[in-house]
Design a protein around this motif. Structure first.
Motif, PDB file in Angstrom:
ATOM      1  N   GLU A  68      14.434  68.788  63.697  1.00  0.00           N
ATOM      2  CA  GLU A  68      14.245  69.437  64.999  1.00  0.00           C
ATOM      3  C   GLU A  68      12.771  69.458  65.410  1.00  0.00           C
ATOM      4  N   LYS A  69      11.855  69.238  64.455  1.00  0.00           N
ATOM      5  CA  LYS A  69      10.419  69.215  64.745  1.00  0.00           C
ATOM      6  C   LYS A  69       9.990  67.776  65.039  1.00  0.00           C
ATOM      7  N   SER A  70      10.584  67.177  66.052  1.00  0.00           N
ATOM      8  CA  SER A  70      10.379  65.757  66.324  1.00  0.00           C
ATOM      9  C   SER A  70       9.012  65.479  66.945  1.00  0.00           C
ATOM     10  N   ARG A  71       8.432  64.351  66.510  1.00  0.00           N
ATOM     11  CA  ARG A  71       7.180  63.868  67.099  1.00  0.00           C
ATOM     12  C   ARG A  71       7.421  62.591  67.897  1.00  0.00           C
ATOM     13  N   ALA A  72       8.655  62.404  68.329  1.00  0.00           N
ATOM     14  CA  ALA A  72       9.028  61.166  69.012  1.00  0.00           C
ATOM     15  C   ALA A  72       8.204  60.931  70.271  1.00  0.00           C
ATOM     16  N   GLU A  73       7.781  61.993  70.948  1.00  0.00           N
ATOM     17  CA  GLU A  73       7.021  61.829  72.192  1.00  0.00           C
ATOM     18  C   GLU A  73       5.737  61.037  71.966  1.00  0.00           C
ATOM     19  N   VAL A  82       6.914  49.769  64.826  1.00  0.00           N
ATOM     20  CA  VAL A  82       7.078  50.734  63.741  1.00  0.00           C
ATOM     21  C   VAL A  82       7.616  49.993  62.524  1.00  0.00           C
ATOM     22  N   VAL A  83       6.998  50.210  61.373  1.00  0.00           N
ATOM     23  CA  VAL A  83       7.523  49.694  60.113  1.00  0.00           C
ATOM     24  C   VAL A  83       7.846  50.914  59.249  1.00  0.00           C
ATOM     25  N   GLN A  84       9.113  51.062  58.906  1.00  0.00           N
ATOM     26  CA  GLN A  84       9.587  52.299  58.289  1.00  0.00           C
ATOM     27  C   GLN A  84      10.414  52.025  57.045  1.00  0.00           C
ATOM     28  N   GLY A  85      10.197  52.818  56.000  1.00  0.00           N
ATOM     29  CA  GLY A  85      11.002  52.712  54.803  1.00  0.00           C
ATOM     30  C   GLY A  85      12.420  53.204  55.043  1.00  0.00           C
ATOM     31  N   GLY A  86      13.384  52.551  54.405  1.00  0.00           N
ATOM     32  CA  GLY A  86      14.779  52.907  54.617  1.00  0.00           C
ATOM     33  C   GLY A  86      15.155  54.284  54.122  1.00  0.00           C
ATOM     34  N   ARG A  87      14.366  54.852  53.211  1.00  0.00           N
ATOM     35  CA  ARG A  87      14.661  56.199  52.723  1.00  0.00           C
ATOM     36  C   ARG A  87      13.440  57.119  52.901  1.00  0.00           C
ATOM     37  N   PHE A 104      10.423  61.422  56.067  1.00  0.00           N
ATOM     38  CA  PHE A 104       9.793  61.810  57.331  1.00  0.00           C
ATOM     39  C   PHE A 104      10.480  61.151  58.536  1.00  0.00           C
ATOM     40  N   GLY A 105      11.536  60.429  58.290  1.00  0.00           N
ATOM     41  CA  GLY A 105      12.274  59.772  59.369  1.00  0.00           C
ATOM     42  C   GLY A 105      12.809  58.433  58.915  1.00  0.00           C
ATOM     43  N   ARG A 106      14.120  58.358  58.703  1.00  0.00           N
ATOM     44  CA  ARG A 106      14.729  57.076  58.355  1.00  0.00           C
ATOM     45  C   ARG A 106      14.873  56.234  59.617  1.00  0.00           C
ATOM     46  N   PRO A 107      14.933  54.920  59.491  1.00  0.00           N
ATOM     47  CA  PRO A 107      14.984  54.065  60.679  1.00  0.00           C
ATOM     48  C   PRO A 107      16.078  54.435  61.673  1.00  0.00           C
ATOM     49  N   PRO A 136      15.852  55.367  70.795  1.00  0.00           N
ATOM     50  CA  PRO A 136      15.620  54.081  71.459  1.00  0.00           C
ATOM     51  C   PRO A 136      14.353  54.146  72.309  1.00  0.00           C
ATOM     52  N   GLY A 137      13.716  53.007  72.463  1.00  0.00           N
ATOM     53  CA  GLY A 137      12.487  52.960  73.258  1.00  0.00           C
ATOM     54  C   GLY A 137      11.988  51.535  73.343  1.00  0.00           C
ATOM     55  N   GLN A 138      10.769  51.385  73.845  1.00  0.00           N
ATOM     56  CA  GLN A 138      10.184  50.062  74.015  1.00  0.00           C
ATOM     57  C   GLN A 138       9.583  49.516  72.728  1.00  0.00           C
ATOM     58  N   HIS A 139       9.503  50.342  71.703  1.00  0.00           N
ATOM     59  CA  HIS A 139       8.886  49.924  70.449  1.00  0.00           C
ATOM     60  C   HIS A 139       9.830  49.041  69.638  1.00  0.00           C
ATOM     61  N   GLY A 140       9.238  48.166  68.827  1.00  0.00           N
ATOM     62  CA  GLY A 140      10.005  47.433  67.836  1.00  0.00           C
ATOM     63  C   GLY A 140      10.104  48.258  66.567  1.00  0.00           C
ATOM     64  N   LEU A 141      11.141  48.020  65.777  1.00  0.00           N
ATOM     65  CA  LEU A 141      11.344  48.784  64.548  1.00  0.00           C
ATOM     66  C   LEU A 141      11.786  47.843  63.438  1.00  0.00           C
TER      67      LEU A 141
END
Length: 203
Positions: A127-132, A143-148, A151-154, A159-164
């Motif tokens: 609920e403490k999202s930093r998505a903005e 964004v390059v993100q670890g699957g586990r 701090f946020g799984r992929p 959704p947005g303009q960013h690649g993941l």
């Protein structure tokens, strides 16, 4: 020297460089992080100069990162040095450093933003999202993100303009369990390959 204290930039130059990737560390470590070191080793061969940025609090030997506003102040203060070679600069970082790049990239004239292990929320506190911060970069963003990553799984990212790009089985520091079907070296190859391809597309 910045208004937050003395920062440090370690340059890994590329012959005939076409752009600079400036990446900073997170709140709990420095530029020795495995992902930053992997990028520094791989990208110069792709025509990308890498600038490893140490925030003033790390240079001063402190163990705890200051408030986000102070991190942004340090980043702004060293930006002229990053831009000095006269090449387009991609602003990047891991974890807290990724947040700084997202918050300041557009105002500083960055070409794009690279967010490694973006801390979408504190562990266990979605609920403490930093998505903005991520959605508001106004720039090409990867964004390059670890699957586990706790701090946020992929799959948690909006959704947005960013690649993941997902690094399967990896945690917040891109470490993978010994029993995972890929090694840590393979995880870093996946990460560096994805970043290199994305940077190639920016040119």
């Amino acid at each position: 020297m910045t208004d937050a204290g003395e920062a440090r930039i370690t340059w890994i130059p590329a012959k005939g460089a076409r752009l600079v990737l400036a990446v900073s560390h997170g709140a709990g470590g420095g530029i020795e992080a495995r992902d930053l070191q992997a990028l520094a080793a791989a990208l110069p061969g792709h025509g990308v100069t890498v600038a490893l940025v140490e925030q003033p609090w790390r240079v001063a030997g402190k163990k705890l990162a200051p408030a986000p506003r102070t991190l942004d102040t340090g980043w702004r203060g060293l930006w002229p040095a990053l831009a000095a070679p006269g090449l387009p600069v991609v602003a990047g970082g891991r974890s807290a450093g990724a947040r700084v790049a997202c918050r300041t990239g557009a105002e500083l004239g960055a070409r794009a933003v690279l967010a490694l292990s973006f801390p979408l929320h504190p562990p266990g506190r979605p609920e403490k999202s930093r998505a903005e911060e991520l959605l508001g970069t106004g720039l090409p963003t990867l964004v390059v993100q670890g699957g586990r990553d706790p701090f946020g799984r992929p799959e948690e990212f909006p959704p947005g303009q960013h690649g993941l790009v997902e690094v399967p089985h990896a945690d917040h520091g891109f470490a993978v369990p010994k029993k995972a079907p890929l090694t840590e070296d393979q995880a870093m190859e996946l990460l560096t390959g994805a970043v290199a391809a994305w940077l190639e597309g920016l040119a």
